[in-house]
Design a protein around this motif. Structure first.
Motif, PDB file in Angstrom:
ATOM      1  N   ASP A   1       7.038   7.427   1.804  1.00 45.01           N
ATOM      2  CA  ASP A   1       5.882   7.320   2.683  1.00 45.01           C
ATOM      3  C   ASP A   1       5.403   8.714   3.102  1.00 45.01           C
TER       4      ASP A   1
ATOM      5  N   TYR B   1      -5.147  10.366  -0.630  1.00 43.63           N
ATOM      6  CA  TYR B   1      -4.717   9.863   0.677  1.00 43.63           C
ATOM      7  C   TYR B   1      -5.205  10.773   1.796  1.00 43.63           C
TER       8      TYR B   1
ATOM      9  N   GLN C   1      10.222  -2.479   4.597  1.00 39.29           N
ATOM     10  CA  GLN C   1       8.792  -2.777   4.543  1.00 39.29           C
ATOM     11  C   GLN C   1       8.633  -4.289   4.449  1.00 39.29           C
TER      12      GLN C   1
ATOM     13  N   TYR D   1       2.363   9.406  -3.563  1.00 39.53           N
ATOM     14  CA  TYR D   1       1.852  10.400  -2.619  1.00 39.53           C
ATOM     15  C   TYR D   1       2.137  11.826  -3.069  1.00 39.53           C
TER      16      TYR D   1
ATOM     17  N   TYR E   1       0.845  -1.198   0.000  1.00 43.87           N
ATOM     18  CA  TYR E   1       0.000   0.000   0.000  1.00 43.87           C
ATOM     19  C   TYR E   1       0.876   1.243   0.000  1.00 43.87           C
ATOM     20  N   ARG E   2       1.954   1.225   0.777  1.00 41.64           N
ATOM     21  CA  ARG E   2       2.967   2.268   0.739  1.00 41.64           C
ATOM     22  C   ARG E   2       4.137   1.795  -0.118  1.00 41.64           C
ATOM     23  N   SER E   3       4.963   2.737  -0.526  1.00 37.95           N
ATOM     24  CA  SER E   3       6.261   2.415  -1.104  1.00 37.95           C
ATOM     25  C   SER E   3       7.298   3.303  -0.443  1.00 37.95           C
TER      26      SER E   3
ATOM     27  N   ASN F   1       5.866  -0.800   8.006  1.00 36.75           N
ATOM     28  CA  ASN F   1       6.896   0.061   7.426  1.00 36.75           C
ATOM     29  C   ASN F   1       7.650   0.778   8.542  1.00 36.75           C
TER      30      ASN F   1
ATOM     31  N   SER G   1       6.681   6.400  -4.375  1.00 41.64           N
ATOM     32  CA  SER G   1       5.245   6.241  -4.175  1.00 41.64           C
ATOM     33  C   SER G   1       4.476   7.241  -5.024  1.00 41.64           C
TER      34      SER G   1
ATOM     35  N   GLU H   1       5.151   2.073  11.316  1.00 40.73           N
ATOM     36  CA  GLU H   1       3.758   2.157  10.856  1.00 40.73           C
ATOM     37  C   GLU H   1       3.241   0.757  10.532  1.00 40.73           C
TER      38      GLU H   1
ATOM     39  N   ASN I   1      -4.854   1.934  10.676  1.00 43.26           N
ATOM     40  CA  ASN I   1      -3.435   2.279  10.724  1.00 43.26           C
ATOM     41  C   ASN I   1      -3.038   2.585  12.165  1.00 43.26           C
TER      42      ASN I   1
END
Length: 534
Positions: free
Chosen positions: A412, A531, A366, A225, A217-219, A387, A223, A420, A439
């Motif tokens: 992130d 997000y 991660q 974002y 879901y994150r990188s 993460n 990412s 996280e 989360n």
């Protein structure tokens, strides 16, 4: 006013001009699927099947024979082919405009994203008012194009608005034109790409977009974002190996400007990624990135280095060390399909490998598991992920060289100096879909503007003061986040839906507690990723 983006009209004209020029040379296609986690997780059963070796880590995907059936099924949910009325077909079944011939295809849609909400913890009303478009198509069997544009006004929940006020930027989108307002925001942005596949194994993409690397879901590596950025991306697939190199032009809102007209300072970015499907179950990847400022903080030009365009994956690390050192990051990815439709995945990020430069061995990792058909329930998708990133990772002694775009992290959303955990469940049946997310994060903030404990990646660090740093140092802060949505799909071609959502967020430390209890409802469209979980 700072102009962070060219006007949408200029971008559209530029894209169309490129398309016209190239189609005079050849007729060609490789169909683009806009990336968002919510949309892409619907492919889990197909891309994580042990019966294929699909390269899952590089996104957005180009539709190929493996995911084409699922893509067509998703974009045809609830379509009634017996419906004859033109207006009912456009509302429930079809693109607003759709033309298909043996030589080309073209579609276009009007996008409305209208939402109203109430934050009961702070007695405030929120809203989102978006008008936009998407259009795309193919020319021959080698060219495809896609563009979407949005004009937005919004009032966000207090915690979200605090981020906008801090950076002057709507997370993941664009510069806030209402920067003097503390409650309302106004912005617009465009995605525009042209894709060319001279042969099946090679793709060249030019435009304004994002790239996501990883299976989570994150990188932590790259990412979606941050904002869209101008890019040129080359991808080659040779047997079980996929190779990507990309060049991008990034900007920074909050550093001194030396341009006569006050334009934002720019920086160049070069990325390489190699993904090797060792077997249908096991994949290994290598990533590196380089950020090079056009000018330093004194206004001196950086100059050009041949390694910026060198296709070798290790070449960016060969860039100049002085007097303007580039910011170099290295990373590794891996995944293993432990069962059919179930994969464990991981990332390892290494920053500042030069041991002569403090802080030493910054980076993060991660680990996660995701898959489809949980408990053998069709279309029940899931993800569990952890993460962590050490303090001062992504940062540079010069702010302009930080691993950011428009002052937003390229990794992130939490920046650095954090741990996280994330859990996401999603279930679809017919036109209905249900998603729940939880989360938890702990991180160290700066108690005041005079110190930098390494969480804010937009700040420069002083190599002399950061030795011995530990994850979580600074103002110990805990974040609890939960979100749930129920959606009813109206038109699958552009994801038009009724959506009811609820969000709970609590952030606490010794300086106080911030609560958000938000309920929203709206009629929404598009496949874009927005997000809120930070």
């Amino acid at each position: 006013m700072i102009k962070a983006y060219p006007s949408p009209i200029k971008k559209i004209l530029l894209l169309l001009g490129v398309i016209i020029t190239l189609t005079q040379v050849s007729r060609s296609q490789s169909v683009y699927a806009p990336y968002s986690y919510e949309f892409y997780q619907k492919f889990n059963a197909d891309v994580y099947s042990v019966n294929n070796s699909f390269h899952t880590s590089l996104k957005p995907y180009l539709i190929d024979s493996i995911i084409a059936p699922k893509y067509n099924a998703i974009t045809s949910i609830g379509v009634d082919s017996s419906r004859k009325n033109y207006f009912l077909r456009k509302i429930f079944n079809e693109h607003v405009f759709d033309e298909r011939t043996s030589e080309y295809t073209f579609y276009a849609d009007y996008i409305a994203d209208l939402q109203i909400g109430r934050d009961f913890a702070n007695n405030t009303t929120t809203y989102l008012n978006t008008r936009g478009y998407q259009l795309g198509g193919t020319i021959g069997d080698k060219f495809s194009f896609y563009t979407s544009g949005y004009e937005d006004q919004a009032r966000f929940a207090n915690y979200y608005q605090a981020v906008v006020q801090k950076t002057g930027f709507i997370p993941g989108e664009a510069y806030n034109r209402e920067y003097q307002s503390t409650t309302e925001d106004d912005w617009s942005y465009v995605t525009a790409i042209l894709s060319y596949a001279p042969i099946k194994q090679i793709n060249i993409t030019l435009g304004e977009d994002k790239t996501f690397i990883g299976d989570g879901y994150r990188s932590l590596l790259l990412s979606d974002y941050a904002a869209n950025y101008p890019l040129l991306r080359f991808t080659a697939t040779l047997g079980r190996v996929q190779y990507m190199m990309m060049w991008a032009n990034l900007e920074d809102l909050n550093v001194p400007k030396y341009d006569t007209y006050g334009n934002n300072r720019r920086k160049w970015a070069a990325f390489h990624y190699v993904d090797w499907n060792v077997t249908n179950r096991l994949s290994l990847g290598y990533f590196n990135a380089m950020i090079a400022a056009e000018t330093d903080d004194n206004g001196s030009s950086h100059g050009f280095d041949a390694n910026y365009v060198n296709p070798l994956v290790f070449a960016s690390a060969l860039g100049p060390k002085t007097p303007y050192p580039d910011n170099i990051l290295t990373g590794f990815t891996g995944k293993y399909k432990i069962f059919n439709k179930t994969v464990i995945y991981a990332q390892l990020l290494l920053d500042r490998l030069d041991q002569s430069v403090a802080p030493k061995n910054t980076g993060g990792y991660q680990i996660g598991i995701r898959g489809a058909d949980l408990f053998k329930i069709t279309n029940f998708n899931y993800l569990f992920e952890f993460n962590t990133v050490k303090p001062y990772t992504y940062s540079s002694p010069q702010v302009i060289s930080n691993y950011t775009d428009y002052s937003e992290p390229l990794g992130d959303p939490l920046g650095a100096n954090f741990k996280e955990a994330i859990a996401i469940l999603d279930y679809s049946i017919g036109r209905f879909s249900f998603q729940g997310q939880i989360n938890y994060a702990s991180f160290g903030l700066d108690p005041n503007a005079a110190v930098n404990y390494g969480q804010n990646v937009m700040l420069a660090f002083d190599p002399a003061t950061v030795e011995g740093s530990t994850t979580g140092q600074g103002l110990a802060t805990h974040l609890y986040y939960g979100e749930g949505t129920i959606a009813y799909l109206i038109n699958p071609k552009y994801n038009l839906r009724f959506e009811l959502g609820g969000l709970y967020r609590k952030q606490e430390n010794s300086q106080g507690t911030q609560n958000t209890k938000l309920v929203t409802f709206g009629i929404r469209a598009s496949f874009r990723q927005l997000y809120h979980d930070f």
